[in-house]
Design an enzyme around this catalytic site. Structure first.
Site, PDB file in Angstrom:
ATOM      1  N   SER A 171      42.576  44.186  35.306  1.00 45.63           N
ATOM      2  CA  SER A 171      42.487  45.541  35.880  1.00 45.63           C
ATOM      3  C   SER A 171      43.817  46.256  35.849  1.00 45.63           C
ATOM      4  O   SER A 171      44.809  45.737  36.360  1.00 45.63           O
ATOM      5  CB  SER A 171      42.111  45.474  37.362  1.00 45.63           C
TER       6      SER A 171
ATOM      7  N   HIS B 210      37.725  49.443  33.420  1.00 45.91           N
ATOM      8  CA  HIS B 210      37.682  48.298  32.506  1.00 45.91           C
ATOM      9  C   HIS B 210      37.110  48.764  31.174  1.00 45.91           C
ATOM     10  O   HIS B 210      35.910  48.996  31.062  1.00 45.91           O
ATOM     11  CB  HIS B 210      36.783  47.186  33.053  1.00 45.91           C
TER      12      HIS B 210
ATOM     13  N   HIS C 208      32.883  40.360  34.984  1.00 44.32           N
ATOM     14  CA  HIS C 208      33.116  39.554  36.183  1.00 44.32           C
ATOM     15  C   HIS C 208      31.803  38.960  36.670  1.00 44.32           C
ATOM     16  O   HIS C 208      30.729  39.542  36.465  1.00 44.32           O
ATOM     17  CB  HIS C 208      33.722  40.420  37.290  1.00 44.32           C
TER      18      HIS C 208
ATOM     19  N   TYR D  78      30.737  38.936  39.622  1.00 40.91           N
ATOM     20  CA  TYR D  78      30.082  39.793  40.621  1.00 40.91           C
ATOM     21  C   TYR D  78      29.219  40.891  39.997  1.00 40.91           C
ATOM     22  O   TYR D  78      28.455  41.547  40.690  1.00 40.91           O
ATOM     23  CB  TYR D  78      31.110  40.423  41.584  1.00 40.91           C
ATOM     24  N   GLU D  79      29.362  41.090  38.694  1.00 40.01           N
ATOM     25  CA  GLU D  79      28.517  42.101  38.050  1.00 40.01           C
ATOM     26  C   GLU D  79      27.092  41.599  37.867  1.00 40.01           C
ATOM     27  O   GLU D  79      26.205  42.372  37.513  1.00 40.01           O
ATOM     28  CB  GLU D  79      29.126  42.513  36.705  1.00 40.01           C
TER      29      GLU D  79
ATOM     30  N   ALA E   5      44.670  41.327  38.173  1.00 38.14           N
ATOM     31  CA  ALA E   5      45.260  41.904  39.379  1.00 38.14           C
ATOM     32  C   ALA E   5      44.784  41.011  40.529  1.00 38.14           C
ATOM     33  O   ALA E   5      43.633  40.579  40.538  1.00 38.14           O
ATOM     34  CB  ALA E   5      44.766  43.326  39.575  1.00 38.14           C
TER      35      ALA E   5
ATOM     36  N   MET F 129      39.179  37.848  41.601  1.00 33.67           N
ATOM     37  CA  MET F 129      37.752  37.714  41.299  1.00 33.67           C
ATOM     38  C   MET F 129      37.490  37.363  39.835  1.00 33.67           C
ATOM     39  O   MET F 129      36.427  37.673  39.298  1.00 33.67           O
ATOM     40  CB  MET F 129      37.029  39.026  41.650  1.00 33.67           C
ATOM     41  N   SER F 130      38.456  36.742  39.201  1.00 35.16           N
ATOM     42  CA  SER F 130      38.274  36.414  37.774  1.00 35.16           C
ATOM     43  C   SER F 130      39.073  35.153  37.450  1.00 35.16           C
ATOM     44  O   SER F 130      39.439  34.391  38.339  1.00 35.16           O
ATOM     45  CB  SER F 130      38.778  37.582  36.911  1.00 35.16           C
TER      46      SER F 130
ATOM     47  N   ASN G 173      48.263  44.128  45.498  1.00 34.99           N
ATOM     48  CA  ASN G 173      48.203  44.459  46.946  1.00 34.99           C
ATOM     49  C   ASN G 173      48.441  43.162  47.706  1.00 34.99           C
ATOM     50  O   ASN G 173      48.305  42.074  47.139  1.00 34.99           O
ATOM     51  CB  ASN G 173      46.803  45.004  47.294  1.00 34.99           C
TER      52      ASN G 173
ATOM     53  N   HIS H 140      40.037  49.854  45.443  1.00 33.79           N
ATOM     54  CA  HIS H 140      40.119  49.571  44.008  1.00 33.79           C
ATOM     55  C   HIS H 140      41.161  50.497  43.357  1.00 33.79           C
ATOM     56  O   HIS H 140      41.921  50.074  42.472  1.00 33.79           O
ATOM     57  CB  HIS H 140      38.733  49.772  43.383  1.00 33.79           C
TER      58      HIS H 140
HETATM   59  N1  HPA Z   1      41.285  40.198  46.598  1.00 35.98           N
HETATM   60  C1  HPA Z   1      40.484  39.873  45.581  1.00 35.98           C
HETATM   61  N2  HPA Z   1      40.612  40.386  44.384  1.00 35.98           N
HETATM   62  C2  HPA Z   1      41.607  41.252  44.162  1.00 35.98           C
HETATM   63  C3  HPA Z   1      42.486  41.636  45.185  1.00 35.98           C
HETATM   64  C4  HPA Z   1      42.310  41.076  46.471  1.00 35.98           C
HETATM   65  O1  HPA Z   1      43.045  41.365  47.434  1.00 35.98           O
HETATM   66  N3  HPA Z   1      43.362  42.515  44.637  1.00 35.98           N
HETATM   67  C5  HPA Z   1      43.016  42.651  43.331  1.00 35.98           C
HETATM   68  N4  HPA Z   1      41.960  41.890  43.047  1.00 35.98           N
END
Ligand code: HPA
Length: 282
Positions: free
Chosen positions: A31, A62, A84, A86-87, A114, A212-213, A236, A248
């Protein structure tokens, strides 16, 4: 033939009808990190939608395409955008692109993402080299009949992230005087960000960053004998570590801000791979 194997074969056939490029290295851009592609000398591109049976991402930001090109002299296949879990795709689809790049010839895989920072002292915009992972919160991509052509049924996972590749990344960061964290990445399914309580759990388990990947892809790649490296852009601080709610958009902006140092590190890595390929192929 099991369905995952059948689909892989179908995608391989469809891809080979259009592309005859043989990559040495494969790169997955996470990302907000897709801009690295501008550093590659791209010779061909292929939208995922042009590959029969290939999973296509639905997340904004993406892009979904393969780039084929060169970092220095090194032939690289690069994914701009990934799917991903989650999709809603089965894990075998989530890792299909990795397997495809391996089948095209890539011996080395650099995964990027990310991630939320957990380790004390991290800041948004920092980079972390992944040295280990926790994939236990998502299903294994190896569930189902084993694809024997790729690897064995019960593969060892004691060293997924290749030590030699780690050394190359560490050296590249040092040469550029870029601060680089090292640590364990934990994959959650998402799509919701974690609660502060879940982040505490991740920390207790030894995770330094959460996302998440990546971990599922690393398992699939290691299963088929690719050498794997990973870099997280800490976009973050994970929930509860900072008091700010997560978004996001924020994740993408932070990734954009570290794009330059990230790009430099990835480029140095890929070029160095070219110098060491003989050693790495052994
Ligand atoms: N958590 C999960 N996935 C993420 C995060 C997070 O804080 N930041 C970017 N992808």
């Amino acid at each position: 033939m099991n369905p995952a194997e059948e689909k892989l074969k179908q995608c391989e056939k469809s891809l080979r009808q259009r592309i005859d490029f043989v990559p040495q290295a494969a790169l997955v851009l996470g990302s907000g990190l897709g801009g690295y592609a501008e550093k590659l000398r791209v010779v061909q591109t292929l939208d995922y939608s042009q590959i029969e049976g290939f999973p296509v991402s639905t997340v904004s930001g993406h892009k979904g395409r393969f780039l084929f090109g060169y970092a220095g002299e090194v032939p690289v296949v690069c994914m701009q955008g990934r799917v991903h879990y989650y999709e809603g795709y089965p894990m075998s689809d989530v890792v299909l692109p990795i397997r495809l790049m391996g089948k095209m010839g890539a011996k080395v895989l650099l995964l990027t993402n990310a991630a939320g920072g957990i380790k004390e002292g991290m800041h948004a915009g920092d980079l972390m080299m992944i040295t280990g992972q926790i994939a236990s919160f998502v299903p294994s991509p190896l569930i189902g009949a084993n694809i024997g052509e790729l690897g064995e049924r019960f593969p060892d996972m004691s060293q997924i992230y290749d030590k030699k590749l780690q050394e190359i990344i560490r050296q590249a960061a040092q040469n550029r005087q870029l601060p680089l964290w090292e640590g364990t990445y934990l994959q959650m399914s998402g799509p919701q960000y974690e609660t502060p309580q879940e982040v505490q759990m991740c920390r207790l388990l030894g995770a330094d960053a959460v996302g998440m990947s990546t971990a599922c892809e690393a398992v699939a790649a290691h299963h088929m004998g690719m050498r794997v490296a990973g870099i997280s852009c800490i976009s973050n601080l994970a929930a509860g570590i900072s008091s700010q709610p997560l978004s996001h958009a924020e994740v993408q902006q932070a990734a954009d801000r570290s794009a330059q140092k990230f790009g430099a590190l990835v480029d140095d890595f890929l070029r160095e791979i070219g110098e060491r390929m003989e050693v790495l192929c052994r």
